[in-house]
Design a protein around this motif. Structure first.
Motif, short mmCIF file in Angstrom:
data_model
loop_
_atom_site.label_atom_id
_atom_site.label_comp_id
_atom_site.label_asym_id
_atom_site.label_seq_id
_atom_site.Cartn_x
_atom_site.Cartn_y
_atom_site.Cartn_z
N SER A 143 0.83 -1.22 0.00
CA SER A 143 0.00 0.00 0.00
C SER A 143 0.86 1.26 0.00
O SER A 143 0.56 2.24 -0.67
CB SER A 143 -0.91 0.02 1.24
N LEU A 144 1.96 1.22 0.76
CA LEU A 144 2.85 2.38 0.82
C LEU A 144 3.52 2.62 -0.54
O LEU A 144 3.58 3.76 -1.02
CB LEU A 144 3.93 2.18 1.90
N ALA A 152 2.12 -2.49 -6.73
CA ALA A 152 2.53 -3.59 -5.86
C ALA A 152 1.26 -4.29 -5.40
O ALA A 152 0.28 -3.65 -5.06
CB ALA A 152 3.32 -3.06 -4.67
N LYS A 153 1.27 -5.60 -5.42
CA LYS A 153 0.05 -6.35 -5.09
C LYS A 153 -0.21 -6.33 -3.58
O LYS A 153 0.62 -6.77 -2.80
CB LYS A 153 0.19 -7.81 -5.55
N THR A 205 4.15 3.00 9.53
CA THR A 205 2.96 2.93 8.67
C THR A 205 1.67 2.97 9.49
O THR A 205 1.69 2.86 10.71
CB THR A 205 2.97 1.61 7.87
N LYS A 206 0.55 3.13 8.76
CA LYS A 206 -0.80 3.06 9.33
C LYS A 206 -1.05 4.10 10.43
O LYS A 206 -1.74 3.84 11.40
CB LYS A 206 -1.08 1.64 9.85
N SER A 210 0.82 7.32 6.21
CA SER A 210 -0.45 6.61 6.10
C SER A 210 -0.74 6.49 4.61
O SER A 210 -0.84 7.49 3.91
CB SER A 210 -1.58 7.40 6.77
N ALA A 211 -0.83 5.25 4.15
CA ALA A 211 -1.09 5.03 2.72
C ALA A 211 -2.46 5.56 2.35
O ALA A 211 -2.67 6.11 1.28
CB ALA A 211 -0.98 3.54 2.39
N GLU A 212 -3.42 5.41 3.27
CA GLU A 212 -4.79 5.85 2.97
C GLU A 212 -4.91 7.36 2.92
O GLU A 212 -5.55 7.92 2.05
CB GLU A 212 -5.77 5.27 4.00
N ALA A 213 -4.28 8.03 3.88
CA ALA A 213 -4.41 9.49 3.95
C ALA A 213 -3.34 10.22 3.13
O ALA A 213 -3.41 11.43 2.96
CB ALA A 213 -4.35 9.94 5.41
#
Length: 200
Positions: free
Chosen positions: A37-38, A49-50, A141-142, A176-179
């Motif tokens: 995710s990153l 990336a999977k 992360t996260k 944060s990959a999401e934000a």
């Protein structure tokens, strides 16, 4: 800035990696730390990336060409993946060979889950990197998954522990990959490493 990112090759054998003719930066972390995710967040490509809910999805050394200039490398996670001992031993050999023998490797980002108290497995891996002279930086992360004060608290504890391993705490980034948190700082640092390598 990362403008283009293309998958180049996956390998189980470090000696088959692309020719070491340009800067290379690797990402590694405990299984399920949010590595794929990153990488997708940094490159701006969702499916590069999977990602997987199941730990241990990345089992090979994956090379991506960035901006036609340098390689970003996605390495298998360590710990926790439900694979048999023989396979796990093979991975560990593959990772340690890659990290210690790859002459164009100019940085390794070790990903740490910011929601957790310091984990022995992460500290042991960092100690190994320090002993082997592998150039490391930390990526937490996260960070969007809990309050900022909780994230800060866990990071502070982790950095205290790393001071017992290294003379000075390594460079670190909170993401944060999401934000999209940390993207700019991390990208800038990656570019500096590449520039330094090219100048050298």
């Amino acid at each position: 800035m990362i403008k283009t990112a293309n998958f180049v090759v996956s390998n189980a054998d470090p000696s088959n990696c692309p020719k070491p003719d340009r800067a290379e930066i690797a990402f590694i972390g405990r299984s399920n730390v949010g590595k794929s995710s990153l990488i997708n967040m940094l490159t701006g490509q969702k499916g590069l990336a999977k990602t997987s809910q199941k730990p241990g999805k990345t089992q090979l050394i994956n090379h991506f060409m960035i901006n036609d200039k340098w390689y970003l490398v996605d390495l298998p996670g360590y710990g926790f993946a439900k694979v048999n001992v023989k396979v796990k031993h093979g991975w560990e050999n593959m990772i340690s060979t890659y990290l210690t023998k790859r002459e164009n490797l100019c940085g390794v980002f070790v990903l740490i889950d910011s929601r957790l108290e310091p984990q022995k497995i992460d500290l042991e891996f960092l100690l190994w990197c320090g002993t082997e002279g592998v150039p490391t930086a930390l990526v937490f992360t996260k960070a969007d998954k809990q309050s900022k004060s909780k994230t800060d608290q866990n990071i502070h504890k982790f950095l205290k522990k790393t001071e017992q391993i290294f003379e000075e705490a390594p460079d670190y980034f909170v993401t944060s990959a999401e934000a999209g948190t940390g993207k700019e700082d991390l990208t800038k640092f990656l570019e500096e490493l590449v520039t330094e390598y090219q100048a050298g």
